[in-house]
Design a protein around this motif. Sequence first.
Motif, PDB file in Angstrom:
ATOM      1  N   ASP A 164     -15.336  33.569  -0.973  1.00  0.00           N
ATOM      2  CA  ASP A 164     -13.995  33.267   0.052  1.00  0.00           C
ATOM      3  C   ASP A 164     -13.369  34.457  -0.484  1.00  0.00           C
ATOM      4  O   ASP A 164     -13.194  35.145  -1.971  1.00  0.00           O
ATOM      5  CB  ASP A 164     -13.134  32.182  -1.060  1.00  0.00           C
ATOM      6  CG  ASP A 164     -12.389  32.444  -0.576  1.00  0.00           C
ATOM      7  OD1 ASP A 164     -11.342  32.330   0.546  1.00  0.00           O
ATOM      8  OD2 ASP A 164     -11.289  31.332  -1.312  1.00  0.00           O
ATOM      9  N   TRP A 165     -13.518  35.629   0.381  1.00  0.00           N
ATOM     10  CA  TRP A 165     -12.775  36.997   0.199  1.00  0.00           C
ATOM     11  C   TRP A 165     -13.601  37.453  -1.194  1.00  0.00           C
ATOM     12  O   TRP A 165     -14.247  37.572  -1.345  1.00  0.00           O
ATOM     13  CB  TRP A 165     -11.274  37.248   0.123  1.00  0.00           C
ATOM     14  CG  TRP A 165     -11.075  36.549   1.353  1.00  0.00           C
ATOM     15  CD1 TRP A 165     -10.380  35.646   1.314  1.00  0.00           C
ATOM     16  CD2 TRP A 165     -10.690  36.581   2.382  1.00  0.00           C
ATOM     17  NE1 TRP A 165      -9.124  35.376   3.012  1.00  0.00           N
ATOM     18  CE2 TRP A 165     -10.613  36.318   3.737  1.00  0.00           C
ATOM     19  CE3 TRP A 165     -11.733  38.260   2.531  1.00  0.00           C
ATOM     20  CZ2 TRP A 165     -10.353  36.206   4.714  1.00  0.00           C
ATOM     21  CZ3 TRP A 165     -11.858  38.773   4.676  1.00  0.00           C
ATOM     22  CH2 TRP A 165     -10.593  37.890   5.181  1.00  0.00           C
ATOM     23  N   ASP A 210      -1.267  34.987   6.410  1.00  0.00           N
ATOM     24  CA  ASP A 210      -1.480  34.091   5.309  1.00  0.00           C
ATOM     25  C   ASP A 210      -2.671  35.206   4.253  1.00  0.00           C
ATOM     26  O   ASP A 210      -3.124  35.429   3.543  1.00  0.00           O
ATOM     27  CB  ASP A 210      -2.374  32.556   5.629  1.00  0.00           C
ATOM     28  CG  ASP A 210      -0.851  31.771   5.990  1.00  0.00           C
ATOM     29  OD1 ASP A 210       0.341  32.046   5.541  1.00  0.00           O
ATOM     30  OD2 ASP A 210      -1.635  30.985   5.992  1.00  0.00           O
ATOM     31  N   ASP A 211      -3.303  35.677   5.371  1.00  0.00           N
ATOM     32  CA  ASP A 211      -4.569  36.126   4.845  1.00  0.00           C
ATOM     33  C   ASP A 211      -4.519  37.675   4.078  1.00  0.00           C
ATOM     34  O   ASP A 211      -5.287  38.054   3.385  1.00  0.00           O
ATOM     35  CB  ASP A 211      -6.280  35.897   5.234  1.00  0.00           C
ATOM     36  CG  ASP A 211      -6.566  35.011   5.870  1.00  0.00           C
ATOM     37  OD1 ASP A 211      -7.190  34.071   5.051  1.00  0.00           O
ATOM     38  OD2 ASP A 211      -6.637  33.993   6.516  1.00  0.00           O
ATOM     39  N   ARG A 213      -1.482  38.078   2.231  1.00  0.00           N
ATOM     40  CA  ARG A 213      -1.131  37.776   1.391  1.00  0.00           C
ATOM     41  C   ARG A 213      -2.291  38.108   0.646  1.00  0.00           C
ATOM     42  O   ARG A 213      -2.147  38.370  -0.491  1.00  0.00           O
ATOM     43  CB  ARG A 213      -0.519  36.379   1.068  1.00  0.00           C
ATOM     44  CG  ARG A 213       0.945  37.035   2.627  1.00  0.00           C
ATOM     45  CD  ARG A 213       2.151  35.761   2.408  1.00  0.00           C
ATOM     46  NE  ARG A 213       2.648  35.382   3.829  1.00  0.00           N
ATOM     47  CZ  ARG A 213       3.056  35.603   4.542  1.00  0.00           C
ATOM     48  NH1 ARG A 213       2.453  34.510   4.624  1.00  0.00           N
ATOM     49  NH2 ARG A 213       4.331  35.501   5.126  1.00  0.00           N
ATOM     50  N   ARG A 214      -2.979  36.427   0.651  1.00  0.00           N
ATOM     51  CA  ARG A 214      -4.178  36.686  -0.482  1.00  0.00           C
ATOM     52  C   ARG A 214      -4.956  38.562  -0.413  1.00  0.00           C
ATOM     53  O   ARG A 214      -5.886  38.220  -1.914  1.00  0.00           O
ATOM     54  CB  ARG A 214      -5.201  35.580   0.518  1.00  0.00           C
ATOM     55  CG  ARG A 214      -5.094  33.992   0.303  1.00  0.00           C
ATOM     56  CD  ARG A 214      -6.113  33.356   0.595  1.00  0.00           C
ATOM     57  NE  ARG A 214      -6.470  33.175  -0.953  1.00  0.00           N
ATOM     58  CZ  ARG A 214      -7.878  33.148  -0.967  1.00  0.00           C
ATOM     59  NH1 ARG A 214      -8.685  32.578   0.047  1.00  0.00           N
ATOM     60  NH2 ARG A 214      -8.803  32.801  -2.211  1.00  0.00           N
TER      61      ARG A 214
END
Length: 273
Positions: A164-165, A210-211, A213-214
């Motif tokens: 995850d990222w 959204d992504d 921001r992460r």
Amino acid sequence: MTTARQALAVATARFGFSATPRLDAELLLAHALGIERSVLLLDLDRAVPAAFAALVERRAAHEPVAYITGSRGFWTLDLAVGPGALIPRADSETLIEAAIAHFADRPPTTILDLGTGPGTLLLTLLDIWPDVRGIGVDRSAAALGYARRNATIAGGRAMLVQGDWATAVAGRFDLVVANPPYIATGATLPPEVAGFEPAAALFAGPEGLDDYRRLAAMLRACVAPTGAVLLEIGFDQADAVGALLAEQGFATRLHHDLGGNPRVVLAVARGGA
């Protein structure tokens, strides 16, 4: 006997929904013949194999040409792609150009590609810089399957990790790149995109942010102090993404695609290179 010239004319007429109907037909016929498109165009009076008809039907149902042929050209590479992997887009070459320009004096030593998909950005950059090593991360096992097939390009210099990222890796990298999902949930897309490409690689919340921001919250921990981050963005997201990065202490600069749209944000730590 149906000739290639005749078959291409019929297929082109059926692909009127496409922005490139003739090119689509030529790529599919070359694939059916097992030859390069350039070779096909040298002899349009050749016979057409029976397999071409099935390929035309698949494209007429809006299936992407890249999924039908199993490959897509990007920069100077031909990358294996298929269901579950985002198809490389020409707009993403803006990121490659930005990376080359930023590291014109000295290539990076290490690269991290977050959301690598079939390895598009990472493997292209490793092909350009033969002494560089990199890691590609993606949540999708299907996408990583294609990335592993493509990784032979890098001759062992690419490590591929499911995760995850940036939570999947440790350490700092000279260059961090990403083409994250940036389409607003509920946006209308062409049938060949909405009906075939993985939604997880396309949509990112009501604003498409959204992504970002992460990612913004993770980047300072994984980019070297004098390193750089390159993020592909939607054409109307430059201000929003720039603000997210500024909150994390980055200075930013935009790179535009061939259509003149903001396409890539370059970010460096304030006071960095």
